[in-house]
Design an enzyme around this catalytic site. Sequence first.
Site, short mmCIF file in Angstrom:
data_model
loop_
_atom_site.label_atom_id
_atom_site.label_comp_id
_atom_site.label_asym_id
_atom_site.label_seq_id
_atom_site.Cartn_x
_atom_site.Cartn_y
_atom_site.Cartn_z
N ASN A 108 0.99 -1.35 0.28
CA ASN A 108 -0.20 0.12 0.15
C ASN A 108 0.92 1.09 -0.35
OD1 ASN A 108 -0.75 1.69 2.63
ND2 ASN A 108 -0.05 0.29 3.21
N PHE A 112 -1.55 7.86 4.81
CA PHE A 112 -2.32 8.27 5.60
C PHE A 112 -3.54 9.11 4.82
CE2 PHE A 112 1.22 8.69 8.30
CZ PHE A 112 1.73 7.90 8.63
N SER A 170 5.55 5.07 8.33
CA SER A 170 5.32 4.56 7.19
C SER A 170 6.06 5.08 6.75
CB SER A 170 3.64 5.58 7.26
OG SER A 170 3.52 5.80 5.76
N ASN A 172 5.23 5.81 3.27
CA ASN A 172 4.59 6.76 2.36
C ASN A 172 4.05 7.98 2.60
OD1 ASN A 172 3.78 3.88 0.62
ND2 ASN A 172 2.37 3.90 2.68
N THR A 173 4.10 8.43 3.46
CA THR A 173 5.17 9.96 3.87
C THR A 173 6.24 10.60 3.94
OG1 THR A 173 3.04 10.06 5.11
CG2 THR A 173 4.80 11.99 5.84
N LYS A 208 6.00 3.27 17.15
CA LYS A 208 5.61 2.43 15.96
C LYS A 208 7.01 2.82 14.70
CE LYS A 208 2.65 -0.37 12.60
NZ LYS A 208 0.97 -0.19 12.06
N ASN A 237 5.95 -1.86 10.91
CA ASN A 237 5.38 -1.08 10.33
C ASN A 237 5.50 -1.97 8.88
OD1 ASN A 237 3.77 0.48 8.27
ND2 ASN A 237 4.05 1.64 9.71
#
Length: 348
Positions: A108, A112, A170, A172-173, A208, A237
Amino acid sequence: MNYQIINSFINKLDPELAHSLAIQFLKNIYIPLFPSKDDEILKINILGKEFSNPIGLAAGFDKNAEVYDKIFALGFGFAEVGTITPRPQEGNPKPRVFRLIEDKAIINRLGFPNQGLTKIKTRIETKKLEGILGINIGPNKDSVSRIDDYVECFKNFHNLCSYICVNISSPNTENLRNFHQQENLKKLLSEISNIKNTLNSKTPIFLKISPDIDDDNIVMICKNILEFNLGGLVLTNTSIKLRDNLLSKQKDEIGGLSGTSIKETSNLIIKKFFKIVKRKVPIIGVGGIDSGISAYEKIRAGASLLQLYTGLVYKGPFVIRAIKQELAELLKRDGFASLQEAVGVDSE
Ligand SMILES: Cc1cc2nc3c(=O)[nH]c(=O)nc-3n(C[C@H](O)[C@H](O)[C@H](O)COP(=O)(O)O)c2cc1C
């Protein structure tokens, strides 16, 4: 109906559509669906709270805190909602979630998407809390100060949950994982600790962590965790690596990989952290859990609590009952009187 039949239908749907249908379904059905009492051996006390079983819902499934009450009713021992950012945001362009069916994995790059602090806070305030809730927080993509975003979320959520999870992992940021570097991490933890002290908050802070880190990084993070007296760790993660052995054609999609393909790496990271922090800092183990044995491996590696997401997607809600039953059997088979006794036995 057998979940395999339902799943073969779900697999044909766009993953995000399937997810929003699942959320709608959970929102609108009456549960208790599975009113089973947990085996006593699964009980564990962490940070003064009694968990009737260690299996939690991982962040990302209930991003907007819409269904966590139903999650408790499905038999989970706790739920983590989020990641929540101060302001609402759309996330990355679609498509951004890929099911790697042959690998029982997901990639993915959601980034967020969530309804933002104000709306989600009101929702949580109006729901009666009947289980153990963690709230996972992060910064907006276009934030001026990412640290201020974490602080803002902590201020608003600390008294509505059992723990706050600070998500620095994450993929993805952009550059979020820079908080795994010494100076950035220290600054972040010191600002969050300051606000916690100012508010006289007793809510534990969990951090995390990414699975894509090296040993020096682990030592440095542990030092900070102990120095700032953090409540716990969430390990791990999703991964931006580990693509070589994947079979599915979407294996090179950009984003974070989850599911059985990250299980071993996540277990190794848990072992490495546990060897340093021992029982002083509880670990929530997450990454590739979809059975009793995979849950048991993480407990033995050093996790006191567990979470899953991808396993739930591939095996459906009945997997929770199966994991709990198998885990209880495995603990008894090996002569443990409690879950706590088995924590970290493979890392000592
Ligand atoms: C679709 C999807 C969305 C996710 N969103 C988040 C998120 O918003 N925040 C977060 O901390 N982790 C998020 N995760 C990561 C999971 O919480 C978990 O750490 C990871 O998927 C490994 O566990 P699993 O193998 O059981 O899925 C997401 C995972 C998936 C598959």
